[in-house]
Design an enzyme around this catalytic site. Structure first.
Site, PDB file in Angstrom:
ATOM      1  N   LEU A 473      40.001  -0.023   1.226  1.00  0.00           N
ATOM      2  CA  LEU A 473      39.709   1.289   2.025  1.00  0.00           C
ATOM      3  C   LEU A 473      40.462   1.108   3.716  1.00  0.00           C
ATOM      4  O   LEU A 473      40.832   2.223   4.094  1.00  0.00           O
ATOM      5  CB  LEU A 473      38.199   1.623   2.556  1.00  0.00           C
ATOM      6  CG  LEU A 473      37.255   1.649   1.171  1.00  0.00           C
ATOM      7  CD1 LEU A 473      35.896   1.846   1.510  1.00  0.00           C
ATOM      8  CD2 LEU A 473      37.840   3.162   0.407  1.00  0.00           C
ATOM      9  N   GLY A 474      40.511  -0.009   4.294  1.00  0.00           N
ATOM     10  CA  GLY A 474      41.057   0.026   5.537  1.00  0.00           C
ATOM     11  C   GLY A 474      40.638  -1.377   6.186  1.00  0.00           C
ATOM     12  O   GLY A 474      40.177  -2.181   5.505  1.00  0.00           O
ATOM     13  N   GLU A 475      41.153  -1.724   7.364  1.00  0.00           N
ATOM     14  CA  GLU A 475      41.148  -3.224   7.816  1.00  0.00           C
ATOM     15  C   GLU A 475      40.575  -2.796   9.441  1.00  0.00           C
ATOM     16  O   GLU A 475      41.266  -2.049  10.136  1.00  0.00           O
ATOM     17  CB  GLU A 475      42.302  -3.948   7.833  1.00  0.00           C
ATOM     18  CG  GLU A 475      42.263  -5.173   8.346  1.00  0.00           C
ATOM     19  CD  GLU A 475      43.142  -6.150   7.715  1.00  0.00           C
ATOM     20  OE1 GLU A 475      43.296  -7.292   8.052  1.00  0.00           O
ATOM     21  OE2 GLU A 475      44.150  -5.487   7.274  1.00  0.00           O
ATOM     22  N   PHE A 478      36.900  -6.960  12.234  1.00  0.00           N
ATOM     23  CA  PHE A 478      36.036  -7.919  11.375  1.00  0.00           C
ATOM     24  C   PHE A 478      36.907  -8.229  10.289  1.00  0.00           C
ATOM     25  O   PHE A 478      36.943  -9.696   9.797  1.00  0.00           O
ATOM     26  CB  PHE A 478      34.782  -7.209  11.109  1.00  0.00           C
ATOM     27  CG  PHE A 478      33.794  -8.196  10.437  1.00  0.00           C
ATOM     28  CD1 PHE A 478      33.042  -9.035  10.840  1.00  0.00           C
ATOM     29  CD2 PHE A 478      33.803  -8.205   9.089  1.00  0.00           C
ATOM     30  CE1 PHE A 478      32.083  -9.842  10.288  1.00  0.00           C
ATOM     31  CE2 PHE A 478      32.853  -8.883   8.194  1.00  0.00           C
ATOM     32  CZ  PHE A 478      32.224  -9.684   8.942  1.00  0.00           C
ATOM     33  N   VAL A 481      38.013  -3.760   4.608  1.00  0.00           N
ATOM     34  CA  VAL A 481      36.820  -2.921   3.875  1.00  0.00           C
ATOM     35  C   VAL A 481      37.383  -2.593   2.484  1.00  0.00           C
ATOM     36  O   VAL A 481      38.478  -1.828   2.304  1.00  0.00           O
ATOM     37  CB  VAL A 481      36.458  -1.860   4.726  1.00  0.00           C
ATOM     38  CG1 VAL A 481      35.251  -1.131   4.171  1.00  0.00           C
ATOM     39  CG2 VAL A 481      36.166  -2.164   6.193  1.00  0.00           C
ATOM     40  N   ASP A 598      30.967   0.136  22.170  1.00  0.00           N
ATOM     41  CA  ASP A 598      32.344   0.305  21.140  1.00  0.00           C
ATOM     42  C   ASP A 598      32.528   1.748  20.908  1.00  0.00           C
ATOM     43  O   ASP A 598      32.772   2.029  19.580  1.00  0.00           O
ATOM     44  CB  ASP A 598      32.553  -0.895  20.317  1.00  0.00           C
ATOM     45  CG  ASP A 598      33.901  -0.966  19.780  1.00  0.00           C
ATOM     46  OD1 ASP A 598      34.577  -0.535  20.549  1.00  0.00           O
ATOM     47  OD2 ASP A 598      34.033  -1.495  18.637  1.00  0.00           O
TER      48      ASP A 598
END
Length: 756
Positions: A473-475, A478, A481, A598
């Site tokens: 899904l993405g990065e 951390f 994902v 954040d």
């Protein structure tokens, strides 16, 4: 005693697993029985204007429908239900196509009958042969053209995962075509018998709670989220109009009696005065009956009766019982008021419901049934409280089945890497996260820790097809994902496309972030539950692998929705809706002494209906307990969103979060990133570049050009004033998040007024 209770709970869990493996036999709903259940007593009151006589018609029974339609995530149109583009999203079928789908209306295809007419199961080719439910008007029905067009008008525009989808219609014979829901209605499962005198398998308490929560989501969407100018009052909420798909997820059905109300009105004042009283005995709001004033709270009353049906396993009306018990609502309210809840609980639920959950669930139903509509809760409030009951129930199941969970020990921070697990290491049982030198204050002194499932690494490999590329899904900071799939009840891994979609965040071992961020995320989300805060379902810590499992947010991040190539501008109303959701989440965090640290567009996640949730708590801090206004720490966060006092001193105030929110608001209204080095000169930093335009009423020059003039100028000016107040240099001069929520709601009210 302990052993027997544990055994019962374990058997209950086993029963849930077995239930999903059983294939339900198709029931013949065509047979009309003269019983004392609500299906036979379910009459609609329709006073005739000429003589005032009450004319009754049989209420609709279940539409046995299965989920087929997938929502187009890229399209979110304002469902202005009187627009000239009405019915665009529905397919128009010829009578010949309908006859082919039903074998010329063969009686063998009949799966139900209601006030509108018979319902057939059919197959229609949408690129592939698809099961559908086809409802055909009966010439002898008291319903007709009005209900037919009302249903099309509503459902052709409304798209929601918990509202049944209308796929098309045929005007020739007044026929409606819906998605097919294989598990029938909630009424079927609670009250009806199968053929051959075999009962339905009783729904478990967890299944019932999930069904109620799904239905509450659908109603909440109708009441609050269907468009800029309109809201919808269903007017016929009942167990037979709550349909269940193959996973027992519920959807609201039957909009033939629904009414549209202006969205500019709020709360119980959102009303329609009706010449006719149209409702169903047993679910009807007495206030509506006496005043003809239909409000959203009329739906709330009916939903309260549904909650009682779920709890008691009894229909809304049953004249086979003693006179005092004829009306479920009247009898159950009396029992709840006297504290005799155990007297009304469905016997099949014995041993499944804790006293705490029973009391709270009963109280929710009781409040829905209050005589005065203004004293009843909104569907938004009801939804949050039902989710809390589900959380408590899952805690009880976890404890009883001896599953590992994280509790208060998570608030004992800075544990060494090697002692996070409760597995034995080096001959000593670590017992979870061990006490270290520093203890922080819990977000809420009376908060109950949520119970998370501890997944094995193997579980999450199976759920993501071994973290396959097409599940990516993405990065972020951390790690990566992935999208995975779990069973909705047991959270066991499932094949892709089956069960509950989840987002699984996997730590990159080379990242700067690591165990501390992972632990902070689990710690805080273990104590925080709010509709605008992303939900953590579980975690994995195995060897050096750290993973987190969250609810899946179908709409992705606000950053993606704003800045991805080729996307259209968000409508003004949707922008404000997202801002309100994020602000409500932040206001909640501040109310429980959490500083987020954040706030940015990529950390605001959206569901399919653009409800916003705050995510990513790895950098969050619990506020000091000694009255100080800041937390001293090293500088972290994201440049472009970080408040000036934080960058300068490392002191992060609650109002530093407000600054970050102001930047997000600025991104929303301009359609531009907070920092973009592709922009020239002073335009690189969005805040510094736009500040003069915000303060001298030139806001139109920096509004997202993709909006055109499709926004209220007054609302835009108010939004600019809010941004300016959030971005003030002195933290004390900035508004609180609660004040921001109030201001955004005022702005939203402006945007609801139609343009002249």
């Amino acid at each position: 005693m302990y052993f027997s209770t544990t055994l019962i709970l374990l058997l209950t869990i086993l029963d849930i697993l077995v239930y999903y493996l059983q294939k339900l036999q198709e029931q013949d709903n065509g047979e009309q029985k003269n019983s004392a259940s609500s299906s036979s007593l379910d009459k609609r009151i329709m006073p005739q204007e000429d003589n005032g006589e009450l004319k009754s018609s049989a209420s609709s029974t279940s539409l046995d429908i299965r989920s087929m339609h997938e929502e187009d995530d890229g399209e979110r149109k304002d469902p202005s239900l009187s627009s000239s583009s009405l019915y665009k999203q529905c397919q128009v079928f010829s009578l010949a196509e309908i006859k082919l789908a039903t074998n010329d209306f063969d009686d063998a295809f009949v799966i139900g009958k209601g006030g509108f007419g018979q319902v057939y199961k059919g197959k229609i080719d949408f690129g592939a042969s698809t099961d559908v439910a086809i409802k055909r008007l009966d010439c002898n029905s008291n319903q007709g053209e009005t209900e037919f067009y009302a249903e099309i008008e509503m459902l052709s525009k409304i798209r929601h995962s918990h509202i049944v989808s209308l796929l098309g219609y045929c005007e020739t014979d007044m026929i409606l075509v819906y998605e097919y829901m294989p598990n029938g209605s909630l009424e079927d499962h609670l009250h009806k018998k199968r053929a051959n005198t075999t009962s339905y398998s009783p729904l478990t308490w967890i299944q019932r709670l999930n069904i109620c929560i799904d239905a509450a989501r659908g109603l909440d969407y109708l009441h609050t989220g269907t468009g800029v100018q309109h809201r919808v009052i269903h007017r016929d909420v009942k167990s037979s109009n709550i349909l269940l798909d193959e996973n027992l997820a519920s959807k609201i059905a039957d909009f033939g009696l629904s009414r549209i109300t202006p969205a500019s009105q709020s709360g119980a004042t959102t009303n329609v005065y009706t010449g006719q009283i149209v409702s169903t005995f047993g679910y009807m709001d007495a206030e509506y009956f006496s005043t003809h004033r239909l409000t959203r709270k009329s739906d709330v009353y009916a939903f309260g009766v549904v909650l009682l049906e779920v709890l008691c396993g009894r229909p809304a009306l049953d004249f086979s019982l003693d006179e005092e018990q004829h009306s479920l609502a009247g009898w159950a309210k009396h029992c709840i008021k006297r504290g005799n809840l155990s007297r009304i609980v469905d016997p099949s639920l014995r041993g499944q419901v804790s006293a705490k959950c029973l009391k709270h669930f009963g109280q929710i139903a009781y409040e829905c049934l209050r005589t005065s509509s203004k004293d009843r809760p909104t569907m938004t409030v009801i939804l949050g409280r039902l989710e809390l009951v589900l959380t408590w129930t899952m805690q009880s199941v976890e404890r009883a089945s001896n599953r590992k969970y994280l509790g208060w020990s998570l608030f004992l921070t800075k544990a060494p890497w090697s002692v996070i697990s409760d597995r034995k290491t080096g001959g000593h049982d670590s017992g979870g996260i061990v006490t270290a030198s520093q203890r922080v204050v819990s977000p809420s002194e009376d908060a109950t820790p949520l119970i998370f499932k501890e997944f094995t690494y193997s579980d999450l490999q199976k759920a993501t097809c071994n973290f396959r590329r097409d599940c990516f899904l993405g990065e972020g900071g951390f790690g990566r994902v992935f999208k995975g799939w779990l069973d909705r009840v047991t959270y066991t891994p499932q094949k892709a496309g089956n069960g509950l979609p989840v987002a699984i965040k996997k730590l990159n071992p080379e990242t700067i972030q690591g165990f501390e961020v992972w632990q902070t995320e689990v710690t805080l989300l273990g104590m925080l539950k709010h509709p605008n805060v992303v939900k953590l379902l579980g975690y994995c810590q195995e060897n050096m692998e750290l993973l987190l499992v969250y609810e899946f947010m179908q709409g992705g991040s606000l950053e993606d929705r704003l800045f991805r190539k080729g996307v259209d501008a968000l409508p003004w109303s949707t922008m404000i809706k997202i801002a309100i959701g994020a602000a409500q989440g932040m206001a909640f965090l501040h109310s429980v002494n959490v500083i987020y640290r954040d706030m940015k567009a990529s950390n605001i996640l959206l569901d399919e209906d653009y409800n916003a949730k705050v995510s990513d708590f790895g950098l969050a801090k619990v506020g000091p307990s000694d009255g100080m206004t800041h937390v001293s720490t090293r500088v972290v966060g994201t440049y472009g969103y970080a408040a000036p006092e934080y960058l300068a001193t490392g002191h992060f105030y609650v109002k530093s979060d407000v600054y970050g929110f102001g930047v997000v608001m600025l991104e929303l209204i301009t359609g531009l990133r907070a920092l973009d080095r592709n922009r020239q000169g002073a335009k690189v930093n969005l805040v510094e570049w736009t500040r003069p335009f915000l303060t001298d009423k030139r806001i139109h020059k920096i509004m997202d050009p993709r909006l055109g003039k499709n926004y209220p100028a007054k609302a835009a000016r108010k939004a600019a004033e809010l941004v300016v107040s959030c971005l003030k240099q002195e933290p004390k001069s900035r508004p609180s998040m609660e004040e921001i929520v109030s201001c955004l709601q005022d702005i939203n009210a402006i945007s609801l007024k139609p343009r002249k």
